[in-house]
Design a protein around this motif. Structure first.
Motif, PDB file in Angstrom:
ATOM      1  N   GLY A 160       0.807  -1.214   0.000  1.00  0.00           N
ATOM      2  CA  GLY A 160       0.000   0.000   0.000  1.00  0.00           C
ATOM      3  C   GLY A 160       0.838   1.261   0.000  1.00  0.00           C
ATOM      4  O   GLY A 160       2.072   1.232  -0.036  1.00  0.00           O
ATOM      5  N   THR A 161       0.161   2.385   0.047  1.00  0.00           N
ATOM      6  CA  THR A 161       0.814   3.688   0.028  1.00  0.00           C
ATOM      7  C   THR A 161       1.436   3.971   1.382  1.00  0.00           C
ATOM      8  O   THR A 161       0.741   4.082   2.382  1.00  0.00           O
ATOM      9  CB  THR A 161      -0.215   4.789  -0.310  1.00  0.00           C
ATOM     10  N   ASN A 162       2.752   4.086   1.402  1.00  0.00           N
ATOM     11  CA  ASN A 162       3.454   4.288   2.665  1.00  0.00           C
ATOM     12  C   ASN A 162       3.592   5.781   2.940  1.00  0.00           C
ATOM     13  O   ASN A 162       4.103   6.521   2.095  1.00  0.00           O
ATOM     14  CB  ASN A 162       4.834   3.635   2.616  1.00  0.00           C
ATOM     15  N   PRO A 163       3.159   6.258   4.110  1.00  0.00           N
ATOM     16  CA  PRO A 163       3.245   7.689   4.381  1.00  0.00           C
ATOM     17  C   PRO A 163       4.670   8.224   4.407  1.00  0.00           C
ATOM     18  O   PRO A 163       4.878   9.429   4.268  1.00  0.00           O
ATOM     19  CB  PRO A 163       2.578   7.829   5.762  1.00  0.00           C
ATOM     20  N   ASP A 164       5.665   7.358   4.566  1.00  0.00           N
ATOM     21  CA  ASP A 164       7.048   7.818   4.591  1.00  0.00           C
ATOM     22  C   ASP A 164       7.480   8.345   3.226  1.00  0.00           C
ATOM     23  O   ASP A 164       8.453   9.105   3.127  1.00  0.00           O
ATOM     24  CB  ASP A 164       7.971   6.683   5.034  1.00  0.00           C
ATOM     25  N   LEU A 165       6.784   7.936   2.171  1.00  0.00           N
ATOM     26  CA  LEU A 165       7.003   8.492   0.839  1.00  0.00           C
ATOM     27  C   LEU A 165       5.880   9.445   0.459  1.00  0.00           C
ATOM     28  O   LEU A 165       6.123  10.522  -0.097  1.00  0.00           O
ATOM     29  CB  LEU A 165       7.104   7.367  -0.194  1.00  0.00           C
ATOM     30  N   GLU A 166       4.655   9.054   0.786  1.00  0.00           N
ATOM     31  CA  GLU A 166       3.479   9.843   0.400  1.00  0.00           C
ATOM     32  C   GLU A 166       3.529  11.267   0.937  1.00  0.00           C
ATOM     33  O   GLU A 166       3.323  12.239   0.178  1.00  0.00           O
ATOM     34  CB  GLU A 166       2.224   9.128   0.907  1.00  0.00           C
ATOM     35  N   LEU A 167       3.779  11.439   2.228  1.00  0.00           N
ATOM     36  CA  LEU A 167       3.694  12.767   2.832  1.00  0.00           C
ATOM     37  C   LEU A 167       4.845  13.680   2.414  1.00  0.00           C
ATOM     38  O   LEU A 167       4.610  14.846   2.083  1.00  0.00           O
ATOM     39  CB  LEU A 167       3.593  12.650   4.348  1.00  0.00           C
ATOM     40  N   PRO A 168       6.102  13.214   2.408  1.00  0.00           N
ATOM     41  CA  PRO A 168       7.154  14.104   1.893  1.00  0.00           C
ATOM     42  C   PRO A 168       6.944  14.508   0.438  1.00  0.00           C
ATOM     43  O   PRO A 168       7.257  15.638   0.060  1.00  0.00           O
ATOM     44  CB  PRO A 168       8.430  13.270   2.068  1.00  0.00           C
ATOM     45  N   LEU A 169       6.413  13.612  -0.400  1.00  0.00           N
ATOM     46  CA  LEU A 169       6.123  13.994  -1.786  1.00  0.00           C
ATOM     47  C   LEU A 169       5.042  15.063  -1.829  1.00  0.00           C
ATOM     48  O   LEU A 169       5.141  16.039  -2.592  1.00  0.00           O
ATOM     49  CB  LEU A 169       5.685  12.765  -2.596  1.00  0.00           C
ATOM     50  N   ALA A 170       4.001  14.907  -1.010  1.00  0.00           N
ATOM     51  CA  ALA A 170       2.933  15.900  -0.968  1.00  0.00           C
ATOM     52  C   ALA A 170       3.453  17.245  -0.471  1.00  0.00           C
ATOM     53  O   ALA A 170       3.101  18.303  -1.005  1.00  0.00           O
ATOM     54  CB  ALA A 170       1.795  15.403  -0.076  1.00  0.00           C
ATOM     55  N   LEU A 171       4.300  17.231   0.544  1.00  0.00           N
ATOM     56  CA  LEU A 171       4.853  18.468   1.078  1.00  0.00           C
ATOM     57  C   LEU A 171       5.807  19.124   0.087  1.00  0.00           C
ATOM     58  O   LEU A 171       5.900  20.358   0.021  1.00  0.00           O
ATOM     59  CB  LEU A 171       5.566  18.191   2.399  1.00  0.00           C
ATOM     60  N   ARG A 214       5.416  18.994  -3.180  1.00  0.00           N
ATOM     61  CA  ARG A 214       4.525  19.660  -4.147  1.00  0.00           C
ATOM     62  C   ARG A 214       4.015  20.979  -3.595  1.00  0.00           C
ATOM     63  O   ARG A 214       3.798  21.935  -4.348  1.00  0.00           O
ATOM     64  CB  ARG A 214       3.341  18.752  -4.492  1.00  0.00           C
ATOM     65  N   GLU A 215       3.812  21.027  -2.286  1.00  0.00           N
ATOM     66  CA  GLU A 215       3.299  22.231  -1.649  1.00  0.00           C
ATOM     67  C   GLU A 215       4.410  23.260  -1.413  1.00  0.00           C
ATOM     68  O   GLU A 215       4.125  24.410  -1.067  1.00  0.00           O
ATOM     69  CB  GLU A 215       2.631  21.854  -0.319  1.00  0.00           C
ATOM     70  N   GLY A 216       5.650  22.863  -1.605  1.00  0.00           N
ATOM     71  CA  GLY A 216       6.763  23.778  -1.408  1.00  0.00           C
ATOM     72  C   GLY A 216       7.122  24.002   0.046  1.00  0.00           C
ATOM     73  O   GLY A 216       7.705  25.035   0.392  1.00  0.00           O
ATOM     74  N   CYS A 217       6.807  23.026   0.922  1.00  0.00           N
ATOM     75  CA  CYS A 217       7.129  23.159   2.345  1.00  0.00           C
ATOM     76  C   CYS A 217       8.613  22.885   2.554  1.00  0.00           C
ATOM     77  O   CYS A 217       9.091  21.779   2.251  1.00  0.00           O
ATOM     78  CB  CYS A 217       6.290  22.191   3.168  1.00  0.00           C
ATOM     79  N   HIS A 262       2.136  20.974   9.601  1.00  0.00           N
ATOM     80  CA  HIS A 262       0.706  20.671   9.727  1.00  0.00           C
ATOM     81  C   HIS A 262      -0.130  21.554   8.806  1.00  0.00           C
ATOM     82  O   HIS A 262      -1.081  21.081   8.162  1.00  0.00           O
ATOM     83  CB  HIS A 262       0.260  20.872  11.179  1.00  0.00           C
ATOM     84  N   THR A 263       0.203  22.826   8.739  1.00  0.00           N
ATOM     85  CA  THR A 263      -0.550  23.752   7.885  1.00  0.00           C
ATOM     86  C   THR A 263      -0.432  23.349   6.419  1.00  0.00           C
ATOM     87  O   THR A 263      -1.420  23.366   5.672  1.00  0.00           O
ATOM     88  CB  THR A 263      -0.048  25.190   8.096  1.00  0.00           C
ATOM     89  N   ALA A 264       0.778  22.980   5.995  1.00  0.00           N
ATOM     90  CA  ALA A 264       0.981  22.552   4.608  1.00  0.00           C
ATOM     91  C   ALA A 264       0.228  21.260   4.315  1.00  0.00           C
ATOM     92  O   ALA A 264      -0.382  21.110   3.249  1.00  0.00           O
ATOM     93  CB  ALA A 264       2.470  22.386   4.332  1.00  0.00           C
ATOM     94  N   LEU A 265       0.248  20.305   5.243  1.00  0.00           N
ATOM     95  CA  LEU A 265      -0.475  19.047   5.034  1.00  0.00           C
ATOM     96  C   LEU A 265      -1.977  19.290   4.919  1.00  0.00           C
ATOM     97  O   LEU A 265      -2.663  18.639   4.120  1.00  0.00           O
ATOM     98  CB  LEU A 265      -0.182  18.078   6.183  1.00  0.00           C
ATOM     99  N   ALA A 266      -2.489  20.228   5.720  1.00  0.00           N
ATOM    100  CA  ALA A 266      -3.921  20.522   5.660  1.00  0.00           C
ATOM    101  C   ALA A 266      -4.301  21.182   4.336  1.00  0.00           C
ATOM    102  O   ALA A 266      -5.438  21.051   3.876  1.00  0.00           O
ATOM    103  CB  ALA A 266      -4.321  21.416   6.828  1.00  0.00           C
TER     104      ALA A 266
END
Length: 495
Positions: A203-214, A216-219, A284-288
């Motif tokens: 499945g989708t592992n947050p150890d890759l998912e969340l840093p990739l999302a952040l 993209r957000e430029g965090c 947290h703000t960037a993830l939201a």
């Protein structure tokens, strides 16, 4: 996931995507020959999750040659499922066993520098007469992994991917990170760090998912992944995240080591704690912004409370020292359910999931970064990916300040940087906890202390988890969470 051995191919000398096929010796007899060695070696590893229970057998999920095993130096990538007796917390249904990622080096004999990596010598099977060892101690296998990521190699069922916007140079000298952790890491020069997950789930592992999302957000508070290693297994080609390559923060100080160092010297840490609170709020703000948020009403909160209560009951069974405090601790969860029943709602979002000082790095210029978004490895992946109140992360960090304070023998520290009076380690922790929440509020506009019922429930749940962990793995540390248990049972204001 297929539970049969896969006969994969090794890469060419460059581990590139155009690698030629070669015969593999990782056949059916491989695991049978490795079995007695792995039964002894695997439970001794820091990242082995099944400590305290015997290994009753193994299943070979995947075997891939990354360097030919009959050459002077061979390299095998294995995914192995370890079977153990089922714990009561795992339910009545049979447990398939945890799947582990192993990188096995193969040589005729080990040079002295690799003696600590020894797994054993094989006298039967396809590798008879050869010695096998933990390959991450060795330079050449580590080089192979980076080159495969750089060239986006596809080797058998292994898929090495990368962000083409980041340059991955060839040739940086690798070194193994020696600090104990639940995974394994290799640093390449001063450029990148490769984290290899040890216990593998689909499945989708947050150890890759969340840093990739952040990213993209430029965090800027989280290093953006430069590459990642996946396995596509079984008839449905289920994807498994095996590793993540990220920029190495040269000169950065580990938050845990930094806190202990400052505490031992009697230095004030509230400015750092406040800055860390600001960094947490930025993440947290960037993830939201980049991922969905949800509203927790009475039904959702009751489910959360039920989970907390169940964990407490199981913990009290496992650690008798908790039983005296269990009724008072339960009131922390009941108070949260009562608020929800009165119509109170909370926002939930994606969070770090296992936030503590050891998951934070401070750059030489003073900026804090958050790393390791895997969450608590003991929890199912689906649970780790669920939106949670931000108080989950805040509570984890508050507990970490407590741990730091109890880890330095009887320090006497300044109460504040501008104050000549002194305080105990407990006062040091309280000051850091308050400063962290203040910093968080400065960025988010929400002070976690203004929601004391939720914060107490989350901190209680975290302390209960810590009690079980320490009782099982580090009994000498058990007094640290038990001190928090006594405070939380008395409902004393911690910040």
């Amino acid at each position: 996931m297929s539970e049969a051995a896969t006969h994969s191919v090794h890469p060419s000398a460059t581990a590139g995507p155009g690698a030629k096929a070669a015969a593999s010796t990782a056949g059916p007899g491989l695991l049978a020959s490795l079995d007695p060695l792995l039964r002894e070696w695997l439970p001794r590893q820091r990242w082995f999750a099944g400590k305290g229970r015997p290994v009753t057998g193994f299943t070979l999920v995947s075997a891939t040659e990354l360097l030919p095993v009959r050459s002077k130096l061979g390299l095998l990538h294995l995914l192995v499922r370890a079977h153990q007796p089922v714990l009561p917390t795992q339910g009545a249904l049979p447990h398939p066993g945890d799947c582990y990622q192993l990188l096995i080096g193969v040589r005729e004999a080990l040079p002295p520098r690799l003696a600590p990596a020894l797994i054993g010598h094989l006298d039967k099977g396809p590798l008879a007469g050869r010695t096998v060892y933990e390959a991450l101690y060795d330079i050449r296998p580590a080089e192979v992994l980076l080159e495969a990521l750089r060239t986006r190699a596809h080797i058998g069922e292994l898929r090495f991917e990368r962000d083409m916007r980041q340059d991955i140079p060839s040739g940086p000298v690798p070194r193994r990170v020696t600090a104990e952790q639940s995974n394994s890491s290799i640093v390449y020069g001063d450029t990148f760090i490769l984290k290899l997950l040890r216990r593998i789930v689909s499945g989708t592992n947050p150890d890759l998912e969340l840093p990739l999302a952040l990213a993209r957000e430029g965090c800027p508070r989280v290093p953006a992944p430069a590459g990642w290693l996946l396995a596509d297994l079984g008839p449905d080609r289920e994807s498994y995240v095996l590793g993540v390559l990220q920029p190495y923060l040269k000169g950065a100080a580990d938050g845990w080591e930094l806190a202990l160092r400052e505490l031992a010297k009697g230095q004030d840490f509230t400015a750092e704690a406040r800055a860390l609170g600001r960094a947490t709020a930025e993440v947290h703000t960037a993830l939201a912004r980049v991922l969905p948020t949800v509203t927790l009403g009475p039904t959702q909160v009751q489910l959360m409370v039920d989970g907390m209560t169940e964990r407490l009951e199981l913990a009290a069974q496992a650690v008798p020292a908790l039983q005296l405090y269990a009724p008072a601790l339960r009131t922390a969860f009941e108070a949260l359910a009562d608020l929800a029943a009165e119509g109170r709602t909370w926002t939930a979002q994606r969070v770090h999931g296992d936030l503590h000082l050891g998951q934070c790095l401070r750059a030489p210029g003073g900026a804090w970064s958050l790393i390791d978004f895997e969450g608590e490895p003991s929890k199912p992946l689906a649970e780790r990916r669920m939106p949670q109140p931000i108080a989950r992360d805040v509570a984890g960090m508050l507990r970490s300040f407590d741990y730091a304070a109890h880890s330095v023998p009887r320090p006497v520290v300044p109460l504040r940087a501008d104050d000549d009076s002194t305080a105990t380690a407990a006062d040091w922790a309280t000051g850091c906890r308050a400063a962290y929440c203040t910093g968080y509020a400065e960025v988010s506009g929400r002070d976690p202390r203004t929601d004391p019922v939720l914060l107490r429930a989350c901190e209680t749940d975290k302390a209960v988890y810590e009690v079980v962990y320490e009782a099982r793995h580090r009994p000498d540390w058990l007094p640290v969470p038990m001190a928090a248990i006594r405070r939380l049972a008395a409902d004393e204001d911690p910040v």
